[in-house]
Scaffold this motif. Structure first.
Motif, PDB file in Angstrom:
ATOM      1  N   ASN A  72     -14.482   6.805   6.404  1.00  0.00           N
ATOM      2  CA  ASN A  72     -14.275   7.438   5.489  1.00  0.00           C
ATOM      3  C   ASN A  72     -14.174   8.714   4.645  1.00  0.00           C
ATOM      4  N   GLY A  91     -16.088  -3.316  -0.115  1.00  0.00           N
ATOM      5  CA  GLY A  91     -16.059  -2.234   0.590  1.00  0.00           C
ATOM      6  C   GLY A  91     -16.903  -1.210  -0.849  1.00  0.00           C
ATOM      7  N   ASN A  92     -17.108  -1.329  -1.859  1.00  0.00           N
ATOM      8  CA  ASN A  92     -17.772  -0.080  -2.834  1.00  0.00           C
ATOM      9  C   ASN A  92     -19.275  -0.272  -2.153  1.00  0.00           C
ATOM     10  N   THR A 118       0.727  -1.463  -0.158  1.00  0.00           N
ATOM     11  CA  THR A 118       0.011   0.198   0.016  1.00  0.00           C
ATOM     12  C   THR A 118       0.834   1.196  -0.022  1.00  0.00           C
ATOM     13  N   ARG A 161      -5.118  -5.722   2.667  1.00  0.00           N
ATOM     14  CA  ARG A 161      -4.413  -4.024   2.639  1.00  0.00           C
ATOM     15  C   ARG A 161      -6.203  -3.141   2.433  1.00  0.00           C
ATOM     16  N   TRP A 210      -2.300   6.371  -0.728  1.00  0.00           N
ATOM     17  CA  TRP A 210      -3.649   5.943  -2.095  1.00  0.00           C
ATOM     18  C   TRP A 210      -4.573   6.152  -0.118  1.00  0.00           C
ATOM     19  N   ARG A 251     -14.568  10.386   2.135  1.00  0.00           N
ATOM     20  CA  ARG A 251     -14.970  10.075   0.493  1.00  0.00           C
ATOM     21  C   ARG A 251     -16.313  10.176   1.426  1.00  0.00           C
ATOM     22  N   ILE A 252     -17.048   9.147   1.851  1.00  0.00           N
ATOM     23  CA  ILE A 252     -18.545   9.493   2.404  1.00  0.00           C
ATOM     24  C   ILE A 252     -18.664  10.165   2.900  1.00  0.00           C
ATOM     25  N   LEU A 302     -20.821  -6.704   5.145  1.00  0.00           N
ATOM     26  CA  LEU A 302     -19.644  -6.713   6.456  1.00  0.00           C
ATOM     27  C   LEU A 302     -20.018  -7.267   7.240  1.00  0.00           C
ATOM     28  N   HIS A 339     -19.959   8.981  11.601  1.00  0.00           N
ATOM     29  CA  HIS A 339     -19.521   7.687  11.923  1.00  0.00           C
ATOM     30  C   HIS A 339     -17.992   8.094  10.835  1.00  0.00           C
ATOM     31  N   ASN A 352     -10.885   4.197  11.504  1.00  0.00           N
ATOM     32  CA  ASN A 352     -12.262   4.183  11.503  1.00  0.00           C
ATOM     33  C   ASN A 352     -12.250   3.183  13.543  1.00  0.00           C
ATOM     34  N   CYS A 407     -20.949  -0.289  14.004  1.00  0.00           N
ATOM     35  CA  CYS A 407     -20.530   1.197  14.238  1.00  0.00           C
ATOM     36  C   CYS A 407     -21.447   1.604  14.197  1.00  0.00           C
ATOM     37  N   ARG A 457      -7.890   8.097  -0.580  1.00  0.00           N
ATOM     38  CA  ARG A 457      -9.184   7.009  -0.967  1.00  0.00           C
ATOM     39  C   ARG A 457      -9.977   7.068   0.168  1.00  0.00           C
TER      40      ARG A 457
HETATM   41  O1  UT7 Z   1     -17.545   1.538   9.002  1.00  0.00           O
HETATM   42  C1  UT7 Z   1     -18.419   1.208   7.871  1.00  0.00           C
HETATM   43  C2  UT7 Z   1     -18.050   0.363   6.993  1.00  0.00           C
HETATM   44  N1  UT7 Z   1     -16.633   1.005   6.557  1.00  0.00           N
HETATM   45  C3  UT7 Z   1     -16.470   1.372   5.164  1.00  0.00           C
HETATM   46  O2  UT7 Z   1     -17.367   2.516   5.522  1.00  0.00           O
HETATM   47  C4  UT7 Z   1     -15.626   1.855   4.222  1.00  0.00           C
HETATM   48  C5  UT7 Z   1     -16.235   2.155   2.509  1.00  0.00           C
HETATM   49  N2  UT7 Z   1     -15.839   1.932   1.584  1.00  0.00           N
HETATM   50  C6  UT7 Z   1     -15.046   2.389   1.611  1.00  0.00           C
HETATM   51  O3  UT7 Z   1     -14.487   3.164   2.463  1.00  0.00           O
HETATM   52  C7  UT7 Z   1     -14.050   2.426   0.956  1.00  0.00           C
HETATM   53  O4  UT7 Z   1     -14.558   1.337  -0.533  1.00  0.00           O
HETATM   54  C8  UT7 Z   1     -13.165   1.209   0.767  1.00  0.00           C
HETATM   55  C9  UT7 Z   1     -11.678   2.541   1.345  1.00  0.00           C
HETATM   56  C10 UT7 Z   1     -12.713   0.807   1.196  1.00  0.00           C
HETATM   57  C11 UT7 Z   1     -11.890   1.333  -0.930  1.00  0.00           C
HETATM   58  O5  UT7 Z   1     -12.098   2.976  -1.768  1.00  0.00           O
HETATM   59  P1  UT7 Z   1     -12.698   2.359  -3.344  1.00  0.00           P
HETATM   60  O6  UT7 Z   1     -11.983   3.269  -3.939  1.00  0.00           O
HETATM   61  O7  UT7 Z   1     -13.501   1.940  -3.291  1.00  0.00           O
HETATM   62  O8  UT7 Z   1     -10.870   0.721  -3.454  1.00  0.00           O
HETATM   63  P2  UT7 Z   1     -11.347  -0.337  -4.485  1.00  0.00           P
HETATM   64  O9  UT7 Z   1     -12.001  -1.207  -3.946  1.00  0.00           O
HETATM   65  O10 UT7 Z   1     -12.455  -0.191  -5.828  1.00  0.00           O
HETATM   66  O11 UT7 Z   1     -10.031  -0.814  -4.905  1.00  0.00           O
HETATM   67  C12 UT7 Z   1      -9.204   0.131  -5.557  1.00  0.00           C
HETATM   68  C13 UT7 Z   1      -8.004  -0.280  -5.758  1.00  0.00           C
HETATM   69  C14 UT7 Z   1      -7.950  -1.896  -6.400  1.00  0.00           C
HETATM   70  O12 UT7 Z   1      -7.122  -2.037  -6.889  1.00  0.00           O
HETATM   71  P3  UT7 Z   1      -7.268  -2.186  -9.019  1.00  0.00           P
HETATM   72  O13 UT7 Z   1      -8.324  -3.621  -8.801  1.00  0.00           O
HETATM   73  O14 UT7 Z   1      -7.890  -1.284  -9.242  1.00  0.00           O
HETATM   74  O15 UT7 Z   1      -6.099  -2.652  -9.142  1.00  0.00           O
HETATM   75  C15 UT7 Z   1      -7.618  -2.366  -4.743  1.00  0.00           C
HETATM   76  O16 UT7 Z   1      -7.489  -3.655  -5.092  1.00  0.00           O
HETATM   77  O17 UT7 Z   1      -7.291  -0.177  -4.354  1.00  0.00           O
HETATM   78  C16 UT7 Z   1      -6.583  -1.399  -4.839  1.00  0.00           C
HETATM   79  N3  UT7 Z   1      -6.192  -1.181  -3.099  1.00  0.00           N
HETATM   80  C17 UT7 Z   1      -5.607  -1.077  -2.528  1.00  0.00           C
HETATM   81  N4  UT7 Z   1      -4.436  -0.143  -2.603  1.00  0.00           N
HETATM   82  C18 UT7 Z   1      -3.110   0.507  -2.075  1.00  0.00           C
HETATM   83  C19 UT7 Z   1      -7.398  -1.670  -2.107  1.00  0.00           C
HETATM   84  N5  UT7 Z   1      -6.584  -1.504  -0.983  1.00  0.00           N
HETATM   85  C20 UT7 Z   1      -5.523  -1.141  -1.231  1.00  0.00           C
HETATM   86  C21 UT7 Z   1      -4.726  -0.380  -0.443  1.00  0.00           C
HETATM   87  N6  UT7 Z   1      -3.647  -0.092  -0.743  1.00  0.00           N
HETATM   88  N7  UT7 Z   1      -5.550  -0.766   1.122  1.00  0.00           N
END
Ligand code: UT7
Length: 319
Positions: free
Chosen positions: A249, A211-212, A29, A152, A33, A251-252, A190, A246, A276, A113, A37
């Motif tokens: 993120n 995540g999405n 990571t 990650r 990022w 961005r949320i 989750l 809460h 979080n 949460c 993110r």
């Molecule tokens: O407490 C309540 C519950 N939790 C939440 O509310 C979290 C809700 N979700 C999120 O905050 C976001 O969806 C995340 C932060 C978890 C992920 O962000 P995203 O913009 O939705 O990223 P993604 O899952 O679409 O992943 C984008 C890319 C992927 O790579 P590829 O497939 O595009 O090549 C992931 O493999 O980012 C990659 N990735 C990372 N890269 C570097 C995922 N985690 C990491 C990381 N470092 N830690």
């Protein structure tokens, strides 16, 4: 008419800090990022010897000092946690003993949460009913123990901590309304799907998340529940002085605030330094904003949470 008021807040963060740069050495990571993110730059991690009840104890003492109440005054303890010390007894009972509180109801609430919102709404009903002189409501979590530190996608998001409030009766509001929701059909997006059976762990004992899907669901319900809360009190969204969502993120939080038309100057965000912290995130953010003087007497404050279950909810109050 009887209301409940928050008369003291407190919080606690474990000493050890894990930065994004530390995580770069643990998984594939980058600080860039994680920051872009999620908005997180660091999180706190509990020591091996610390349990959720220990974090809760520090936060509770701070909240009780701020409220000017002692162990003898506490008539009810509700602890919101997903990471209890042990399967049983409840973390609330363990906390009761550590605080030296004698003979009061003490129980845990498990709404992930949204747990602090559920716990606060429950305590509010007891106080309004005239049952107790003071209730202690705590959110405490040690998520570092339920994370897969090789994944990650999840391990960079969470941190440990605790927040607490003391609720006391008042003829002035206080908590105006609470709004709780759950939809168990989304339970798999989750979860920590493991369990213990016959002395062995069955299934995966680590946090898993789509995540999405969680992201989209969170933005949708966090917006809806704000409209629900202001409508019930014949207020406008623009009347809210402070939104304390809460902290999952940034961005949320930004998307929710934008959809609601709430400027970020009115939103309390602490996740950059806390990560979080699940059920602890809202009382941690509340305590931060109370102690730095942003939240002032007479202001409308809206607390809102969303988390595994799926659960979500809000508490609207006049400070
Ligand atoms: O407490 C309540 C519950 N939790 C939440 O509310 C979290 C809700 N979700 C999120 O905050 C976001 O969806 C995340 C932060 C978890 C992920 O962000 P995203 O913009 O939705 O990223 P993604 O899952 O679409 O992943 C984008 C890319 C992927 O790579 P590829 O497939 O595009 O090549 C992931 O493999 O980012 C990659 N990735 C990372 N890269 C570097 C995922 N985690 C990491 C990381 N470092 N830690």
């Amino acid at each position: 008419m009887m209301y409940s008021r928050i008369t003291g807040t407190g919080s606690y963060l474990p000493e050890k800090i894990l930065t994004n740069h530390d995580l770069e050495r643990m998984v594939d990571t980058s600080d860039e990022w994680i920051r872009t993110r999620t908005g997180i730059t660091q999180r706190h991690i509990a020591a091996d010897s610390e349990m959720a009840s220990d974090l809760a104890l520090h936060a509770s003492r701070a909240a009780m000092d701020a409220a000017g109440v002692t162990a003898e005054d506490i008539g009810l303890i509700i602890v919101a946690t997903t990471t209890p010390d042990v399967i049983f007894p409840s973390t609330a009972c363990i906390l009761q003993d550590k605080l030296g509180v004698k003979d009061c109801p003490a129980f845990d609430v498990q709404a992930v949460c949204s747990g602090f919102i559920y716990a606060l709404a429950t305590a509010d009903l007891f106080i309004r009913a005239g049952k107790y002189r003071a209730a202690l409501v705590v959110g405490t979590e040690i998520y570092s123990r339920i994370l897969d530190w090789t994944d990650r996608a999840t391990c960079v998001l969470f941190g440990d901590g605790a927040g607490a409030v003391v609720l006391t009766p008042s003829d002035q509001p206080g908590i105006l309304s609470s709004h709780l929701h759950a939809d168990g059909s989304h339970s798999k997006i989750l979860a920590v799907p493991g369990s213990i059976c016959g002395g062995k762990v069955q299934g995966k004992p680590f946090l898993t998340m789509e995540g999405n899907t969680v992201f989209k669901f969170a933005v949708k319900v966090l917006e809806e529940v704000v409209h629900e809360a202001v409508a019930e009190n014949a207020l406008q969204v623009s009347d809210i002085d402070w939104l304390i969502p809460h902290q999952a993120n940034i961005r949320i939080i930004l998307s929710t605030a934008k959809k609601l038309g709430i400027p970020m100057e009115k939103v309390i965000a602490t996740l950059d330094s806390h990560g979080n912290t699940s059920a602890a995130s809202i009382p941690l953010a509340l305590d931060t904003a109370v102690r730095d003087g942003r939240i002032q007497s007479g202001q409308y404050v809206l607390l809102e949470g969303v988390g595994g279950g799926f659960t979500w909810g809000a508490v609207l109050l006049r400070w």
